[in-house]
Design an enzyme around this catalytic site. Structure first.
Site, PDB file in Angstrom:
ATOM      1  N   CYS A  32       0.841  -1.205   0.000  1.00 32.13           N
ATOM      2  CA  CYS A  32       0.000   0.000   0.000  1.00 32.13           C
ATOM      3  C   CYS A  32       0.879   1.259   0.000  1.00 32.13           C
ATOM      4  O   CYS A  32       1.422   1.617  -1.031  1.00 32.13           O
ATOM      5  CB  CYS A  32      -0.996  -0.050   1.155  1.00 32.13           C
ATOM      6  SG  CYS A  32      -2.460   0.940   0.798  1.00 32.13           S
TER       7      CYS A  32
ATOM      8  N   HIS B  64      -3.659  -5.002   0.501  1.00 31.78           N
ATOM      9  CA  HIS B  64      -3.050  -5.558   1.718  1.00 31.78           C
ATOM     10  C   HIS B  64      -3.125  -7.082   1.699  1.00 31.78           C
ATOM     11  O   HIS B  64      -4.093  -7.655   2.226  1.00 31.78           O
ATOM     12  CB  HIS B  64      -3.770  -5.037   2.956  1.00 31.78           C
ATOM     13  CG  HIS B  64      -3.520  -3.594   3.225  1.00 31.78           C
ATOM     14  ND1 HIS B  64      -2.458  -3.153   3.986  1.00 31.78           N
ATOM     15  CD2 HIS B  64      -4.177  -2.482   2.827  1.00 31.78           C
ATOM     16  CE1 HIS B  64      -2.482  -1.838   4.051  1.00 31.78           C
ATOM     17  NE2 HIS B  64      -3.511  -1.398   3.350  1.00 31.78           N
TER      18      HIS B  64
ATOM     19  N   GLU C 134      -1.669  -9.098   3.480  1.00 29.68           N
ATOM     20  CA  GLU C 134      -1.569  -9.676   4.833  1.00 29.68           C
ATOM     21  C   GLU C 134      -2.934 -10.016   5.433  1.00 29.68           C
ATOM     22  O   GLU C 134      -3.016 -10.777   6.387  1.00 29.68           O
ATOM     23  CB  GLU C 134      -0.797  -8.743   5.776  1.00 29.68           C
ATOM     24  CG  GLU C 134      -1.479  -7.447   6.173  1.00 29.68           C
ATOM     25  CD  GLU C 134      -1.221  -6.282   5.217  1.00 29.68           C
ATOM     26  OE1 GLU C 134      -0.981  -6.538   4.024  1.00 29.68           O
ATOM     27  OE2 GLU C 134      -1.278  -5.126   5.659  1.00 29.68           O
TER      28      GLU C 134
END
Ligand code: GLN
Length: 561
Positions: free
Chosen positions: A387, A534, A536
């Protein structure tokens, strides 16, 4: 299974941070392993409508769901431990409950009645719980905060009423407490647990199961004492022993017979659990061969909770490569200002197999992140930008390779003549800060034969199993796309696309209409990749995210050379 949903309420006592989120997630994992359909919901007692506007230093990470809800970080655990893909109804706050009730009152829905905590607030809470649990065998509801807090009282009152509404055979209360070991007395202390349960019983909730967090297994005499004073069966006193890895907790609670006790009390007929995947994970962590250091250059480095999902994803990436990942945090402000200081900080990065700049907001520490990216690019150290980390990768490239010295993101310099990162069109007239970013899952089409394409494609070939939350799909026209979660206002400015098309800077992932840059990479570096989303938020130990898996793999290789 049962036609009726069973409810498990998880409360916490004594102190915060005992791992209620991990306990709830582990219960979810164990029940799923028994073939039950579950959901998990978090009730947060604070007044903010969601954690999206809260400082990460105070509240830790904001976890984003596919449907774009900005939620409590515990939802990240729920997704990492189970097959669940959660939505906005899996987390609600007191703020949301009051907001709904006040809106109803203004609409005249309460027909002139005096609107009160009981029954109006508690009814709204119960409604939210019922909404999430429809059609599930078991709903696990975690109550944020610690018993005794003023804020959580309406939640506790609502869950107390639940047993009367749904029948005692359908509702189970699990209370998590701390049993400290006092070394000078060489004793485990049960008093805090007794007090906490007393507090809970004063509100009208009798816990059925007490999970005791302790640094060792509780001996029988301690369990008997807790059982006697807290009015539970002795085998309903379960130790949650400190474990090296959070991913050992499901197995350790299973060994303590927690899931057996839950299904006994709720009268559920379920198969014995298949925990082979969890055993594999647990053994995987125990049998790692070596370690690799990854440097994270960020601004919220003092509170590791701010990067919860990121940490976990790197750990998953390590697991997939049989290494442990040694995550080193660097404050980005150490990489800016005085030249000697910067040099000294950059030297510290030399032990790292990879450098990562994570998501972030605001201008503090940006110059330092850009310096670290320059260092990674010039020394061909594997780089992963997430990001903000992707946006700065483009700023750095524009300034130092394309000769646009004054290139910047509009977020940091509104007057830059070269805004290579600019505000998204639909973000230009936003007045309200909460819930207004580009949020949630969006598709991204991968450009064939790029690093990103190869990573995702390779992964999907190997692991398109039911656990894989990172599926690669193919469109009718043969194009390959993925879906990833977003949380940002700014984006790559397409006005600069031609200048960036220098044969080395590659736009490897775009939105399906081609207008938003989702992934970029440097073709002349070993592994230099930034993504606007993202990743994650979609990694789990059961299916490590391909980008983290490959980033760790290349970091290991880089350090071996
Ligand atoms: N601040 C940047 C934006 O809003 C990046 C956000 C992020 O890293 N999540 O676009």
């Amino acid at each position: 299974m049962n036609s009726k949903t069973k409810y498990i309420f998880v409360t916490g006592g004594v102190v915060s941070s005992l791992g209620k989120g991990i306990a709830s997630s582990s219960i979810g994992a164990l029940l799923e392993a028994r073939g039950l359909s579950i959901t998990i919901q978090k009730l947060d007692p604070y007044i903010n409508v969601d954690p999206g506007t809260m400082n990460p230093f105070q509240h830790g990470e904001v976890f984003v769901t596919d449907d774009g809800a900005e939620t409590d970080l515990d939802l990240g655990h729920y997704e990492r431990f189970t097959s669940l893909s959660l939505t906005k109804i899996n987390n609600f706050t007191s703020g949301q409950v009051y907001d709904a009730v006040i809106n109803n009152e203004r609409k005249g829905i309460y027909l002139g009645k005096t609107v009160q905590v009981i029954p109006h607030i508690t009814d709204q809470i119960k409604k939210n719980i019922i909404k999430v649990s429809e059609k599930k065998d078991v709903a696990i509801i975690e109550i944020g905060g610690t018993v005794g807090d003023i804020e959580s009282l309406p939640f506790l009152e609502a869950i107390r009423q639940f047993k009367l509404d749904k029948g005692r055979e359908n509702v189970l209360y699990i209370h998590l407490t701390l049993v400290p070991y006092i070394s000078t007395a060489d004793e485990l202390k049960t008093k805090p647990t007794q007090h906490s349960v007393k507090e809970l019983r004063a509100i009208g909730i009798e816990p059925n199961i007490i999970i005791c967090r302790a640094d060792r297994l509780l001996p029988d005499d301690i369990r008997a004492k807790i059982a006697l004073f807290c009015n539970v069966e002795q085998d309903a006193v379960i130790t949650a022993k400190d474990e090296k890895s959070i991913y050992d907790v499901p197995l350790s609670l299973h060994k303590e017979r927690l899931d057996a006790k839950i299904i006994e009390y709720l009268n559920i007929w379920a198969k014995s659990p298949d925990l082979s995947a969890w055993s594999k994970i647990s053994n995987g962590f125990k049998n790692v061969k070596g370690s690799v250091q990854i440097g994270i250059i960020g601004k919220y480095v003092d509170l590791k909770e701010s990067y919860k999902s990121l940490n976990e994803s790197l750990i998953h990436g390590g697991l997939a490569n049989n290494v442990s990942v040694d995550i080193m945090y660097f404050n980005s402000e150490d990489f800016e200002g005085d030249a000697d200081k910067v040099k000294e900080s950059l030297n510290k990065l030399s032990c790292c197999g990879g450098i990562l700049v994570p998501g972030g907001f605001g201008s503090r520490g940006i110059a330092g992140m850009v310096n670290a990216i320059t260092y990674a690019r010039q020394n061909d150290i594997p780089y992963f930008g997430i990001c903000l980390g992707m946006q700065l990768m483009t700023v750095e490239y524009a300034r130092n390779v394309l000769g646009l010295d004054d290139a910047d993101s509009l977020e940091f310099n509104e007057n830059t003549p070269n805004p290579v990162i600019s505000l998204m069109e639909n973000q230009k007239n936003i007045g309200k800060m909460g819930g207004t970013m580009r949020l949630g899952a969006y598709p991204c089409v991968l450009k064939k034969n790029t690093l990103a394409y190869n990573i995702y494609y390779k992964n999907s070939k190997k692991t398109n199993s039911e656990n894989n939350k990172n599926l690669v799909k193919t469109n009718l026209d043969g194009s390959v796309y993925i879906s990833e979660r977003h949380r940002h206002r700014f984006e790559f400015n397409n006005r600069y696309k031609d200048i960036f098309n220098d044969g080395k800077f590659v736009f490897s992932g775009l939105s399906p209409d081609g207008r938003l840059v989702e992934i970029c990479e440097l073709a002349d570096r070993k592994w230099f990749l930034g993504c606007q989303f993202h990743p994650e938020f979609k990694s789990s130990p059961l299916s490590p995210h391909p980008l983290f898996k490959e980033f760790v793999a290349v970091a290991v290789k880089y350090k071996k050379k």
